[in-house]
Design a protein around this motif. Sequence first.
Motif, PDB file in Angstrom:
ATOM      1  N   GLU A  70       0.824  -1.208   0.000  1.00  0.00           N
ATOM      2  CA  GLU A  70       0.000   0.000   0.000  1.00  0.00           C
ATOM      3  C   GLU A  70       0.860   1.260   0.000  1.00  0.00           C
ATOM      4  N   LEU A  71       2.021   1.190   0.618  1.00  0.00           N
ATOM      5  CA  LEU A  71       2.892   2.361   0.746  1.00  0.00           C
ATOM      6  C   LEU A  71       4.067   2.343  -0.218  1.00  0.00           C
ATOM      7  N   SER A  72       4.144   1.333  -1.068  1.00  0.00           N
ATOM      8  CA  SER A  72       5.275   1.217  -1.988  1.00  0.00           C
ATOM      9  C   SER A  72       5.293   2.363  -2.993  1.00  0.00           C
ATOM     10  N   SER A  73       6.485   2.891  -3.241  1.00  0.00           N
ATOM     11  CA  SER A  73       6.653   3.954  -4.235  1.00  0.00           C
ATOM     12  C   SER A  73       7.381   3.451  -5.478  1.00  0.00           C
ATOM     13  N   ARG A  74       7.622   2.142  -5.535  1.00  0.00           N
ATOM     14  CA  ARG A  74       8.287   1.574  -6.709  1.00  0.00           C
ATOM     15  C   ARG A  74       7.328   1.598  -7.893  1.00  0.00           C
ATOM     16  N   PRO A  75       7.798   1.938  -9.085  1.00  0.00           N
ATOM     17  CA  PRO A  75       6.895   1.992 -10.242  1.00  0.00           C
ATOM     18  C   PRO A  75       6.400   0.633 -10.716  1.00  0.00           C
ATOM     19  N   SER A  76       7.110  -0.425 -10.330  1.00  0.00           N
ATOM     20  CA  SER A  76       6.659  -1.768 -10.687  1.00  0.00           C
ATOM     21  C   SER A  76       6.882  -2.700  -9.510  1.00  0.00           C
ATOM     22  N   VAL A  77       6.089  -3.772  -9.455  1.00  0.00           N
ATOM     23  CA  VAL A  77       6.153  -4.745  -8.363  1.00  0.00           C
ATOM     24  C   VAL A  77       6.220  -6.139  -8.972  1.00  0.00           C
ATOM     25  N   PRO A  78       7.209  -6.955  -8.590  1.00  0.00           N
ATOM     26  CA  PRO A  78       7.316  -8.302  -9.156  1.00  0.00           C
ATOM     27  C   PRO A  78       6.193  -9.212  -8.662  1.00  0.00           C
ATOM     28  N   ILE A  79       5.782 -10.152  -9.500  1.00  0.00           N
ATOM     29  CA  ILE A  79       4.791 -11.151  -9.114  1.00  0.00           C
ATOM     30  C   ILE A  79       5.531 -12.328  -8.481  1.00  0.00           C
ATOM     31  N   PRO A  80       5.222 -12.680  -7.231  1.00  0.00           N
ATOM     32  CA  PRO A  80       5.896 -13.832  -6.600  1.00  0.00           C
ATOM     33  C   PRO A  80       5.712 -15.104  -7.430  1.00  0.00           C
ATOM     34  N   GLY A  81       6.699 -15.993  -7.351  1.00  0.00           N
ATOM     35  CA  GLY A  81       6.711 -17.186  -8.186  1.00  0.00           C
ATOM     36  C   GLY A  81       5.461 -18.037  -8.087  1.00  0.00           C
ATOM     37  N   HIS A  82       4.990 -18.277  -6.854  1.00  0.00           N
ATOM     38  CA  HIS A  82       3.806 -19.116  -6.683  1.00  0.00           C
ATOM     39  C   HIS A  82       2.580 -18.476  -7.320  1.00  0.00           C
ATOM     40  N   LEU A  83       2.456 -17.153  -7.176  1.00  0.00           N
ATOM     41  CA  LEU A  83       1.348 -16.449  -7.803  1.00  0.00           C
ATOM     42  C   LEU A  83       1.468 -16.466  -9.321  1.00  0.00           C
ATOM     43  N   LEU A  84       2.686 -16.367  -9.807  1.00  0.00           N
ATOM     44  CA  LEU A  84       2.903 -16.416 -11.255  1.00  0.00           C
ATOM     45  C   LEU A  84       2.405 -17.755 -11.805  1.00  0.00           C
ATOM     46  N   ASP A  85       2.673 -18.833 -11.059  1.00  0.00           N
ATOM     47  CA  ASP A  85       2.183 -20.152 -11.471  1.00  0.00           C
ATOM     48  C   ASP A  85       0.660 -20.195 -11.483  1.00  0.00           C
ATOM     49  N   LEU A  86       0.017 -19.597 -10.456  1.00  0.00           N
ATOM     50  CA  LEU A  86      -1.441 -19.570 -10.398  1.00  0.00           C
ATOM     51  C   LEU A  86      -2.024 -18.753 -11.552  1.00  0.00           C
ATOM     52  N   PHE A  87      -1.446 -17.596 -11.809  1.00  0.00           N
ATOM     53  CA  PHE A  87      -1.932 -16.751 -12.899  1.00  0.00           C
ATOM     54  C   PHE A  87      -1.772 -17.440 -14.256  1.00  0.00           C
ATOM     55  N   THR A  88      -0.654 -18.137 -14.420  1.00  0.00           N
ATOM     56  CA  THR A  88      -0.393 -18.807 -15.687  1.00  0.00           C
ATOM     57  C   THR A  88      -1.440 -19.881 -15.978  1.00  0.00           C
ATOM     58  N   GLY A  89      -2.109 -20.373 -14.921  1.00  0.00           N
ATOM     59  CA  GLY A  89      -3.136 -21.383 -15.100  1.00  0.00           C
ATOM     60  C   GLY A  89      -4.369 -20.874 -15.834  1.00  0.00           C
ATOM     61  N   TYR A  90      -4.594 -19.544 -15.848  1.00  0.00           N
ATOM     62  CA  TYR A  90      -5.758 -19.019 -16.558  1.00  0.00           C
ATOM     63  C   TYR A  90      -5.468 -17.762 -17.380  1.00  0.00           C
ATOM     64  N   ARG A  91      -4.232 -17.340 -17.406  1.00  0.00           N
ATOM     65  CA  ARG A  91      -3.857 -16.170 -18.161  1.00  0.00           C
ATOM     66  C   ARG A  91      -2.832 -16.546 -19.231  1.00  0.00           C
ATOM     67  N   PRO A  92      -2.755 -15.769 -20.324  1.00  0.00           N
ATOM     68  CA  PRO A  92      -3.525 -14.555 -20.586  1.00  0.00           C
ATOM     69  C   PRO A  92      -4.981 -14.855 -20.942  1.00  0.00           C
ATOM     70  N   THR A  93      -5.866 -13.938 -20.597  1.00  0.00           N
ATOM     71  CA  THR A  93      -7.263 -14.051 -21.000  1.00  0.00           C
ATOM     72  C   THR A  93      -7.403 -13.577 -22.454  1.00  0.00           C
ATOM     73  N   PRO A  94      -8.486 -13.982 -23.135  1.00  0.00           N
ATOM     74  CA  PRO A  94      -8.596 -13.693 -24.574  1.00  0.00           C
ATOM     75  C   PRO A  94      -8.761 -12.213 -24.890  1.00  0.00           C
ATOM     76  N   LEU A  95      -8.269 -11.840 -26.047  1.00  0.00           N
ATOM     77  CA  LEU A  95      -8.538 -10.532 -26.637  1.00  0.00           C
ATOM     78  C   LEU A  95      -9.027 -10.781 -28.062  1.00  0.00           C
ATOM     79  N   PHE A  96     -10.129 -10.151 -28.445  1.00  0.00           N
ATOM     80  CA  PHE A  96     -10.671 -10.358 -29.790  1.00  0.00           C
ATOM     81  C   PHE A  96     -11.227  -9.042 -30.329  1.00  0.00           C
ATOM     82  N   GLU A  97     -11.421  -8.990 -31.638  1.00  0.00           N
ATOM     83  CA  GLU A  97     -12.033  -7.823 -32.249  1.00  0.00           C
ATOM     84  C   GLU A  97     -13.532  -8.058 -32.401  1.00  0.00           C
TER      85      GLU A  97
END
Length: 389
Positions: free
Chosen positions: A42-69
Amino acid sequence: MTAELINLSAYCPGTVLDPVTRSPISAERLCDALPPSLAALELSSRPSVPIPGHLLDLFTGYRPTPLFEAEEFARALGTGCRIFVKDEGATPSSNHKANSAFWVAYHCAADGVAEITTETTGNWGIALAKAAAAFGIEVSCFIDQASVRARPDRVRLMTEAGARVEVVGPDEEGAGFDPLVLSANRAVSYTRRRPGARYIFGSVYNYFILPQTIVGIEAKQQLGRIRPDVVVGSCGGGANLLGIAAAFLVDKIEHGTPVDVVCAESELCPIVSKGRLGAYSIDDQDFYPRLRTYGLDRLLGDDVYIGGLGSTIVAAPVARFHADGLITTETFGDREARDAAELFATTQGRTVALETGYQLAAVAAEARRRSSGNILVNISSTGRGISYA
């Protein structure tokens, strides 16, 4: 897949305030309300924040989500614009809230939280219960009666996902009819009696916005050489809007890359166009940190349901970027939102959540006033047939 998220709080420092003194909050004071990991974010002033490894694995299970025209939708609108749609309906919660739910559950688990309490109109509670179950954390959800009447299946779905659910009546907390404040007050009161429990508000704060920025980061990668002229998101608390727009807002701030960012809001909760700058919190017990942002005294209608657009405070970056002219607003009524959603369902074969109808109404308005250009919008589809999740 991206390994980092965009921290928009870096562009509006000093907006997290002590609930009593209303001055910038210290890390120690913030930890009275938030688990240490979320307080640090909440108080971080860094312009970017890394995704922890375990969360990256969870996100990879359903991401990227689709993009279509959405060619048929654009054709029905009679526009020369190309409309690109990022669909968060492909997540485990069928909306963008899964991104924040896994993020919150992971950090709470790392801090040894045994139970998470939260307010919800339904979808956030479902997403959080599912995510918390993956980390062995109990969840207690507090939901207002109007939301239950509008979508009676939400209580069942939260319960099936493992949550304990309590329905809060409109007069029980003496706060008038602001459903989120009613539910938040009850959740805070409950949390204070529960050792090992932490109340987590499901919107507006940086810990909730951060993981949503993955949506726009992905969209930018998926579009490749195509640059959007307009990016549209809906705004209750701001997560939907900032999630799809963050990558493009940063490009505009840092490099001057032109883009119009449009906030679609409900006429019953015009939080950006009519909100007043001040120090706001979701509860009235001086428990949760305040934000220097826009707020409304109440919804502009009694006992009404407007999906996820009923927040009477908004994320601080939305207020800052709107004040700086980086975000504009479009305000719509319920009928306009439903008409846009039904047109999209008819032309594209995808039904959408109610708040997505407001986004599509804004897309239609932008498409009709432009002869050409690229429009990007984030939706949550719900399947087929006319319904509103």
